[in-house]
Design a protein around this motif. Sequence first.
Motif, PDB file in Angstrom:
ATOM      1  N   ARG A  81      -7.402   6.844  10.960  1.00  0.00           N
ATOM      2  CA  ARG A  81      -6.174   7.629  10.851  1.00  0.00           C
ATOM      3  C   ARG A  81      -5.085   6.655  10.419  1.00  0.00           C
ATOM      4  N   VAL A  82      -4.725   6.707   9.139  1.00  0.00           N
ATOM      5  CA  VAL A  82      -3.901   5.665   8.515  1.00  0.00           C
ATOM      6  C   VAL A  82      -2.443   6.106   8.399  1.00  0.00           C
ATOM      7  N   HIS A  83      -1.549   5.189   8.754  1.00  0.00           N
ATOM      8  CA  HIS A  83      -0.106   5.395   8.614  1.00  0.00           C
ATOM      9  C   HIS A  83       0.447   4.283   7.727  1.00  0.00           C
ATOM     10  N   LEU A  84       1.106   4.651   6.636  1.00  0.00           N
ATOM     11  CA  LEU A  84       1.730   3.687   5.725  1.00  0.00           C
ATOM     12  C   LEU A  84       3.225   3.648   5.999  1.00  0.00           C
ATOM     13  N   LEU A  85       3.725   2.474   6.380  1.00  0.00           N
ATOM     14  CA  LEU A  85       5.136   2.343   6.724  1.00  0.00           C
ATOM     15  C   LEU A  85       6.009   2.272   5.475  1.00  0.00           C
ATOM     16  N   PRO A  86       7.241   2.744   5.570  1.00  0.00           N
ATOM     17  CA  PRO A  86       8.167   2.703   4.428  1.00  0.00           C
ATOM     18  C   PRO A  86       8.841   1.356   4.293  1.00  0.00           C
ATOM     19  N   GLY A  87       9.467   1.138   3.129  1.00  0.00           N
ATOM     20  CA  GLY A  87      10.370   0.018   2.947  1.00  0.00           C
ATOM     21  C   GLY A  87      11.795   0.474   3.196  1.00  0.00           C
ATOM     22  N   LEU A  88      12.748  -0.377   2.847  1.00  0.00           N
ATOM     23  CA  LEU A  88      14.164  -0.056   2.992  1.00  0.00           C
ATOM     24  C   LEU A  88      14.842  -0.086   1.629  1.00  0.00           C
ATOM     25  N   SER A  89      15.878   0.724   1.478  1.00  0.00           N
ATOM     26  CA  SER A  89      16.633   0.755   0.229  1.00  0.00           C
ATOM     27  C   SER A  89      18.126   0.689   0.528  1.00  0.00           C
ATOM     28  N   GLY A 147       1.002   2.046  -5.203  1.00  0.00           N
ATOM     29  CA  GLY A 147      -0.024   1.728  -4.219  1.00  0.00           C
ATOM     30  C   GLY A 147      -0.915   2.895  -3.879  1.00  0.00           C
ATOM     31  N   TRP A 148      -1.273   2.978  -2.596  1.00  0.00           N
ATOM     32  CA  TRP A 148      -2.186   4.009  -2.115  1.00  0.00           C
ATOM     33  C   TRP A 148      -1.501   5.370  -2.122  1.00  0.00           C
ATOM     34  N   LEU A 149      -0.377   5.431  -1.443  1.00  0.00           N
ATOM     35  CA  LEU A 149       0.440   6.647  -1.376  1.00  0.00           C
ATOM     36  C   LEU A 149       1.864   6.193  -1.084  1.00  0.00           C
ATOM     37  N   GLU A 150       2.825   6.719  -1.819  1.00  0.00           N
ATOM     38  CA  GLU A 150       4.194   6.233  -1.649  1.00  0.00           C
ATOM     39  C   GLU A 150       4.794   6.663  -0.311  1.00  0.00           C
ATOM     40  N   ALA A 151       5.277   5.682   0.422  1.00  0.00           N
ATOM     41  CA  ALA A 151       6.082   5.919   1.620  1.00  0.00           C
ATOM     42  C   ALA A 151       7.521   5.651   1.217  1.00  0.00           C
ATOM     43  N   ALA A 152       8.297   6.685   1.035  1.00  0.00           N
ATOM     44  CA  ALA A 152       9.633   6.565   0.456  1.00  0.00           C
ATOM     45  C   ALA A 152      10.504   5.600   1.260  1.00  0.00           C
ATOM     46  N   TYR A 153      11.346   4.874   0.550  1.00  0.00           N
ATOM     47  CA  TYR A 153      12.266   3.931   1.203  1.00  0.00           C
ATOM     48  C   TYR A 153      13.198   4.667   2.167  1.00  0.00           C
ATOM     49  N   LEU A 154      13.460   4.033   3.300  1.00  0.00           N
ATOM     50  CA  LEU A 154      14.482   4.521   4.216  1.00  0.00           C
ATOM     51  C   LEU A 154      15.801   3.849   3.859  1.00  0.00           C
ATOM     52  N   PRO A 155      16.876   4.599   3.715  1.00  0.00           N
ATOM     53  CA  PRO A 155      18.162   3.979   3.364  1.00  0.00           C
ATOM     54  C   PRO A 155      18.768   3.267   4.568  1.00  0.00           C
ATOM     55  N   ALA A 171       0.842  -1.207   0.000  1.00  0.00           N
ATOM     56  CA  ALA A 171       0.000   0.000   0.000  1.00  0.00           C
ATOM     57  C   ALA A 171       0.870   1.247   0.000  1.00  0.00           C
ATOM     58  N   GLY A 172       2.097   1.138   0.510  1.00  0.00           N
ATOM     59  CA  GLY A 172       3.014   2.271   0.531  1.00  0.00           C
ATOM     60  C   GLY A 172       3.952   2.330  -0.656  1.00  0.00           C
ATOM     61  N   ALA A 173       3.741   1.457  -1.653  1.00  0.00           N
ATOM     62  CA  ALA A 173       4.583   1.455  -2.847  1.00  0.00           C
ATOM     63  C   ALA A 173       4.197   2.605  -3.778  1.00  0.00           C
ATOM     64  N   ARG A 174       5.061   2.868  -4.725  1.00  0.00           N
ATOM     65  CA  ARG A 174       4.800   3.942  -5.694  1.00  0.00           C
ATOM     66  C   ARG A 174       3.515   3.690  -6.469  1.00  0.00           C
TER      67      ARG A 174
END
Length: 323
Positions: A114-122, A83-91, A78-81
Amino acid sequence: MHTNDALAHTLAWIAVDWGSSNLRAWALDHHDQVIAEASSDKGMLSLKPDEYEAELRRLVSPWLPDSGQIEVMICGMAGARQGWLEAAYLPVPTALDQLSQGAVMPRLTDTQLRVHLLPGLSQTRSATHPFDVMRGEETQLAGLVADTPFFSGLACLPGTHAKWATLEAGTVTQFTTYLTGELYQLLANQSVLKHSVGSDDLNDPACCEAFIAAVSEIHAAPETFSSRLFELRAQDLLDGRLPSGNARAAMLSARLSGLAIGLELTGACRISAANEPVTLIGNQALCQRYKMALNAVGFQARHMDGDAAVLAGLCLAHQALTA
């Protein structure tokens, strides 16, 4: 949909793992105990960005109280580009108890959620590490840290795209993705090997022996991988010692699986000492297959259930958000 009044009274927040093909949601109380769960086949691949809110609302409506705002913590696609809204990757390096710092909040028409989308890692390319990304697996790794604070060691998340991550004191310092599962499927279904392989069962002694032998052979000589793949086809045509029918296809399938996973281990385990166990996170059957492969090349392994890990990781992120 009708609200479950008893559940709505005890609901504190909602955890969601939103994948490419499906999603799972858990209702949790103030002690982070699961009081209800639900699932849907509406993953990222079947939704447009403006359809996520309605699907989430449809799934969790029976849990919601008549008033008040409920926090929803979501990991995965859901946090992908796309998806719903992008949650940018954390390096990387990234401390896994701080994933919520990279969360984003989509604008909703329904103010009850109240929705929070977690980021991925890069990971960007360096002399020793390749470009890489993960989304969803970082929350399972956070679940490992929730279970074992300041965990250090090597963790593997088997799957279509297997992830191997090095953790130091609860921080991901590097990781590598292997396309082993996808490679196996392509070879089994779309290459010449499709005429020779079937479905294996490692509970069968013959399949188990074939799998372990293949892991050991390719681990000792990874440069022979391509030729050993074609050998499977030739063995099917020429080896009179093999059983017939489904048993034959099962043994060759086990051998193909062993070659693919064994090749993965030659790369993934080179950074780990044999006396340090690998933590496997995922479903029992696939992790058991990887455990057998690791044991065959001299490594020990322990298992953490994938669902338990992702839920623990979402709990850790929620705790950090509300602290």
